[in-house]
Design a protein around this motif. Structure first.
Motif, PDB file in Angstrom:
ATOM      1  N   UNK A   1     -22.938 -73.328 -21.752  1.00 30.85           N
ATOM      2  CA  UNK A   1     -22.503 -74.440 -20.624  1.00 30.85           C
ATOM      3  C   UNK A   1     -22.980 -73.841 -19.277  1.00 30.85           C
ATOM      4  N   UNK A   2     -23.167 -72.750 -19.074  1.00 30.38           N
ATOM      5  CA  UNK A   2     -23.836 -72.259 -17.963  1.00 30.38           C
ATOM      6  C   UNK A   2     -25.339 -72.781 -17.936  1.00 30.38           C
ATOM      7  N   UNK A   3     -25.858 -72.491 -18.706  1.00 31.10           N
ATOM      8  CA  UNK A   3     -27.308 -72.984 -18.850  1.00 31.10           C
ATOM      9  C   UNK A   3     -27.359 -74.600 -18.756  1.00 31.10           C
ATOM     10  N   UNK A   4     -26.482 -75.292 -19.297  1.00 31.52           N
ATOM     11  CA  UNK A   4     -26.384 -76.854 -19.064  1.00 31.52           C
ATOM     12  C   UNK A   4     -26.056 -77.186 -17.760  1.00 31.52           C
ATOM     13  N   UNK A   5     -25.092 -76.636 -17.154  1.00 31.63           N
ATOM     14  CA  UNK A   5     -24.838 -76.693 -15.774  1.00 31.63           C
ATOM     15  C   UNK A   5     -25.965 -76.527 -14.826  1.00 31.63           C
ATOM     16  N   UNK A   6     -26.599 -75.516 -15.096  1.00 32.10           N
ATOM     17  CA  UNK A   6     -27.852 -74.884 -14.175  1.00 32.10           C
ATOM     18  C   UNK A   6     -28.919 -76.144 -14.287  1.00 32.10           C
ATOM     19  N   UNK A   7     -29.227 -76.678 -15.600  1.00 32.30           N
ATOM     20  CA  UNK A   7     -30.249 -77.502 -15.969  1.00 32.30           C
ATOM     21  C   UNK A   7     -29.851 -78.856 -15.124  1.00 32.30           C
ATOM     22  N   UNK A   8     -28.724 -79.198 -15.181  1.00 33.54           N
ATOM     23  CA  UNK A   8     -28.387 -80.774 -14.608  1.00 33.54           C
ATOM     24  C   UNK A   8     -28.196 -80.649 -13.225  1.00 33.54           C
ATOM     25  N   UNK A   9     -27.813 -79.511 -12.798  1.00 30.27           N
ATOM     26  CA  UNK A   9     -27.294 -79.796 -11.221  1.00 30.27           C
ATOM     27  C   UNK A   9     -28.126 -78.777 -10.413  1.00 30.27           C
ATOM     28  N   UNK A  10     -28.937 -77.758 -11.039  1.00 31.10           N
ATOM     29  CA  UNK A  10     -29.756 -76.566 -10.429  1.00 31.10           C
ATOM     30  C   UNK A  10     -28.715 -75.607  -9.933  1.00 31.10           C
ATOM     31  N   UNK A  11     -27.526 -75.527 -10.137  1.00 35.57           N
ATOM     32  CA  UNK A  11     -26.509 -74.505  -9.616  1.00 35.57           C
ATOM     33  C   UNK A  11     -25.423 -74.268 -10.926  1.00 35.57           C
ATOM     34  N   UNK A  12     -24.628 -73.163 -10.425  1.00 38.29           N
ATOM     35  CA  UNK A  12     -23.542 -72.785 -11.641  1.00 38.29           C
ATOM     36  C   UNK A  12     -22.185 -73.371 -10.910  1.00 38.29           C
ATOM     37  N   UNK A  13     -22.150 -74.094  -9.975  1.00 39.98           N
ATOM     38  CA  UNK A  13     -20.779 -74.256  -9.227  1.00 39.98           C
ATOM     39  C   UNK A  13     -19.724 -74.636 -10.318  1.00 39.98           C
ATOM     40  N   UNK A  14     -19.925 -75.412 -11.359  1.00 43.94           N
ATOM     41  CA  UNK A  14     -18.801 -76.070 -11.969  1.00 43.94           C
ATOM     42  C   UNK A  14     -18.315 -74.976 -13.021  1.00 43.94           C
ATOM     43  N   UNK A  15     -19.101 -74.077 -13.469  1.00 43.09           N
ATOM     44  CA  UNK A  15     -19.034 -73.034 -14.398  1.00 43.09           C
ATOM     45  C   UNK A  15     -18.137 -71.835 -13.727  1.00 43.09           C
ATOM     46  N   UNK A  16     -18.728 -71.717 -12.475  1.00 43.83           N
ATOM     47  CA  UNK A  16     -17.622 -70.760 -11.737  1.00 43.83           C
ATOM     48  C   UNK A  16     -16.202 -71.154 -11.662  1.00 43.83           C
ATOM     49  N   UNK A  17     -16.072 -72.402 -11.245  1.00 47.33           N
ATOM     50  CA  UNK A  17     -14.583 -73.063 -11.015  1.00 47.33           C
ATOM     51  C   UNK A  17     -14.049 -72.954 -12.500  1.00 47.33           C
ATOM     52  N   UNK A  18     -14.454 -73.286 -13.439  1.00 53.30           N
ATOM     53  CA  UNK A  18     -13.980 -72.943 -14.939  1.00 53.30           C
ATOM     54  C   UNK A  18     -13.516 -71.648 -15.294  1.00 53.30           C
ATOM     55  N   UNK A  19     -14.312 -70.669 -14.822  1.00 53.59           N
ATOM     56  CA  UNK A  19     -14.041 -69.231 -15.006  1.00 53.59           C
ATOM     57  C   UNK A  19     -12.658 -68.876 -14.223  1.00 53.59           C
ATOM     58  N   UNK A  20     -12.586 -69.312 -12.935  1.00 50.84           N
ATOM     59  CA  UNK A  20     -11.454 -68.967 -12.152  1.00 50.84           C
ATOM     60  C   UNK A  20     -10.283 -69.524 -12.662  1.00 50.84           C
ATOM     61  N   UNK A  21     -10.286 -70.923 -13.250  1.00 53.23           N
ATOM     62  CA  UNK A  21      -9.029 -71.640 -13.934  1.00 53.23           C
ATOM     63  C   UNK A  21      -9.082 -70.810 -15.141  1.00 53.23           C
TER      64      UNK A  21
ATOM     65  N   UNK B   1     -42.759 -68.206 -19.406  1.00 49.51           N
ATOM     66  CA  UNK B   1     -43.970 -68.403 -20.363  1.00 49.51           C
ATOM     67  C   UNK B   1     -44.057 -69.361 -21.312  1.00 49.51           C
ATOM     68  N   UNK B   2     -42.923 -69.884 -21.646  1.00 52.15           N
ATOM     69  CA  UNK B   2     -43.014 -70.913 -22.645  1.00 52.15           C
ATOM     70  C   UNK B   2     -42.791 -72.337 -22.089  1.00 52.15           C
ATOM     71  N   UNK B   3     -42.493 -72.219 -20.869  1.00 52.95           N
ATOM     72  CA  UNK B   3     -42.014 -73.708 -20.242  1.00 52.95           C
ATOM     73  C   UNK B   3     -40.658 -73.973 -20.784  1.00 52.95           C
ATOM     74  N   UNK B   4     -39.590 -73.080 -20.838  1.00 52.41           N
ATOM     75  CA  UNK B   4     -38.521 -73.566 -21.395  1.00 52.41           C
ATOM     76  C   UNK B   4     -37.555 -73.756 -20.136  1.00 52.41           C
ATOM     77  N   UNK B   5     -36.549 -74.845 -20.295  1.00 52.48           N
ATOM     78  CA  UNK B   5     -35.339 -74.717 -19.385  1.00 52.48           C
ATOM     79  C   UNK B   5     -34.306 -73.750 -19.507  1.00 52.48           C
ATOM     80  N   UNK B   6     -33.709 -73.451 -18.882  1.00 54.90           N
ATOM     81  CA  UNK B   6     -32.565 -72.269 -19.161  1.00 54.90           C
ATOM     82  C   UNK B   6     -31.691 -72.518 -20.177  1.00 54.90           C
ATOM     83  N   UNK B   7     -31.763 -73.891 -20.496  1.00 48.28           N
ATOM     84  CA  UNK B   7     -30.748 -74.199 -21.668  1.00 48.28           C
ATOM     85  C   UNK B   7     -31.305 -73.792 -22.999  1.00 48.28           C
ATOM     86  N   UNK B   8     -32.516 -73.561 -23.358  1.00 53.03           N
ATOM     87  CA  UNK B   8     -33.003 -73.011 -24.676  1.00 53.03           C
ATOM     88  C   UNK B   8     -32.562 -71.771 -24.696  1.00 53.03           C
ATOM     89  N   UNK B   9     -32.763 -70.813 -23.912  1.00 51.30           N
ATOM     90  CA  UNK B   9     -32.510 -69.429 -23.955  1.00 51.30           C
ATOM     91  C   UNK B   9     -31.089 -69.182 -24.092  1.00 51.30           C
TER      92      UNK B   9
END
Length: 408
Positions: free
Chosen positions: A368-388, A45-53
């Motif tokens: 970091x989940x929001x930043x990862x998504x806005x920069x790459x369009x996915x959550x791959x890096x944060x998934x790997x961090x979660x496993x580590x 509605x407000x045109x925010x990236x995922x990073x704002x929320x």
């Protein structure tokens, strides 16, 4: 006869405390776990990236964590009731302000600051410490497990209700309804008045020196197992907030609807009832540190398996069920270890310190989940961090023991 009367009086007061704590946790955590459902509609509605929320939610978790030791001190000194009443007022005001938040500034003030403070006064640290003080040592872990399970039941009930409100009356009106529900926390706080449990055999301990909170802080500061336990809780915070906030968006990215994400989170809430109750029961019989090592190890295996298997409704819902069993099972075990180490007199403050590290992890998991998504369009890096981090969670608990260094 005197012992029987003492026990009966205690049992009634504990049951009353458990009911009040269960209802408050159900409302507080049930509403809070639905915040992830607002990410997409508000951002669109407000045109925010995922990073704002994501930043507002991350800020909420950080404020929650920073405030927790201080609300814990207040609860230890003045009682849980007054702290929860103030928290209920802040919770209601925060949701009402969130309902009119059309800018990132208002969102950060409402979701980040006000609701962060509200949660520090109405969630696990305050409520479980109150239960822990009212329960005898042999029943403490079990009682905490019952209260923890209530928060999960609130998640199970509130998530589909929140989705229904979002779809029928929109996100702003849904938040107003949530604010009305949060207001019920205020009268429920009057149920939190069970006395501190004192064994009939030990009397009132008046002949024993009492440590003040500064002395107990010095002891905790120099106790390395306490800090390793805190580091393990950081892992928990990172994982649950990343998954709780971003998995609905992750599923939408892969072509699923908001309903799928809601069902996932509801399954987490439903099976977390079993997980937290079971962890509390097991913690009264077996080593809490070994149980925590098992929980963190199973989280890593579960996340890895979910990512390796082809994405389908079956894998999503299975992931929700298994993660639900592991979701907040760490809470009664971690709080129980703190109570074993230091006793219950300053339990709210000490578990508040441990919970601060949990919220530092929550901040980074959400943000970091929001930043990862806005920069790459996915959550791959944060998934790997979660496993580590699951590996870290297992390793640090090798250095944690439950030895009492301060007795009740």
């Amino acid at each position: 006869m005197e012992t029987v009367e003492h026990h009966n009086k205690f049992s009634k007061s504990l049951i009353y405390m458990l009911i009040g704590s269960a209802l408050i946790l159900g409302l507080s955590l049930g509403i809070r776990h639905g915040f992830g459902l607002y990410l997409v509609p508000m951002s669109d509605e407000f045109g925010w990236g995922h990073n704002v929320f994501s930043l507002a939610i991350a800020m909420q978790n950080l404020v929650w964590g920073i405030a927790q030791p201080f609300t814990g001190i207040l609860a230890d000194k003045y009682g849980s009731k007054i702290v929860v009443i103030v928290g209920g007022v802040l919770y209601t005001l925060g949701l009402l302000l969130m309902a009119v938040s059309s800018s990132s500034t208002l969102l950060n003030v409402s979701v980040g600051l006000i609701l962060g403070l509200a949660l520090s006064a109405t969630s696990f640290t305050i409520l479980l410490s109150a239960v822990g003080r009212a329960a005898p040592p042999e029943k403490r872990s079990f009682a905490m497990g019952i209260a923890s399970a209530a928060g999960s039941f609130g998640q199970f009930i509130m998530l589909p209700s929140t989705l229904l409100l979002l779809q029928s009356i929109g996100w702003s009106a849904a938040l107003i309804v949530s604010a009305i529900l949060a207001a019920f926390i205020i009268p429920l706080a009057w149920m939190l008045k069970a006395p501190i449990y004192v064994s009939p055999k030990s009397g009132n301990h008046s002949d024993k020196p009492t440590l003040n909170f500064k002395q107990i802080l010095v002891i905790a500061k120099n106790h390395k197992p306490f800090w390793f336990l805190s580091l393990g809780f950081l892992v928990c915070g990172f994982q649950v907030v990343f998954i709780g906030i971003h998995l609905p968006g992750y599923l939408i990215d892969h072509g699923y609807t908001a309903t799928t994400g809601t069902i996932f989170l509801a399954l987490v809430g439903l099976f977390n009832i079993i997980g937290t109750f079971g962890a509390g029961w097991l913690g009264g019989k077996y080593s809490k540190t070994k149980l925590l090592m098992g929980l963190y190890g199973l989280r890593g295996i579960t996340i890895s398996t979910f990512l390796l298997l082809p994405l389908s409704l079956w894998t999503v819902y299975s992931f929700g069920i298994i993660m639900g069993l592991l979701w907040l099972s760490t809470v009664p075990l971690t709080n129980g270890i703190v109570a074993n180490m230091f006793g219950v007199r300053y339990l709210s403050m000490l578990t508040g310190i441990v919970f601060f590290t949990h919220q530092v992890g929550s901040f980074f998991g959400g943000w970091l989940g929001g930043i990862n998504h806005d920069m790459s369009g996915n959550y791959n890096m944060i998934w790997m961090v979660s496993i580590a981090l699951s590996v870290v969670g297992v390793l640090v608990h090798f250095f944690v023991n439950e030895e009492a260094i301060v007795h009740d």
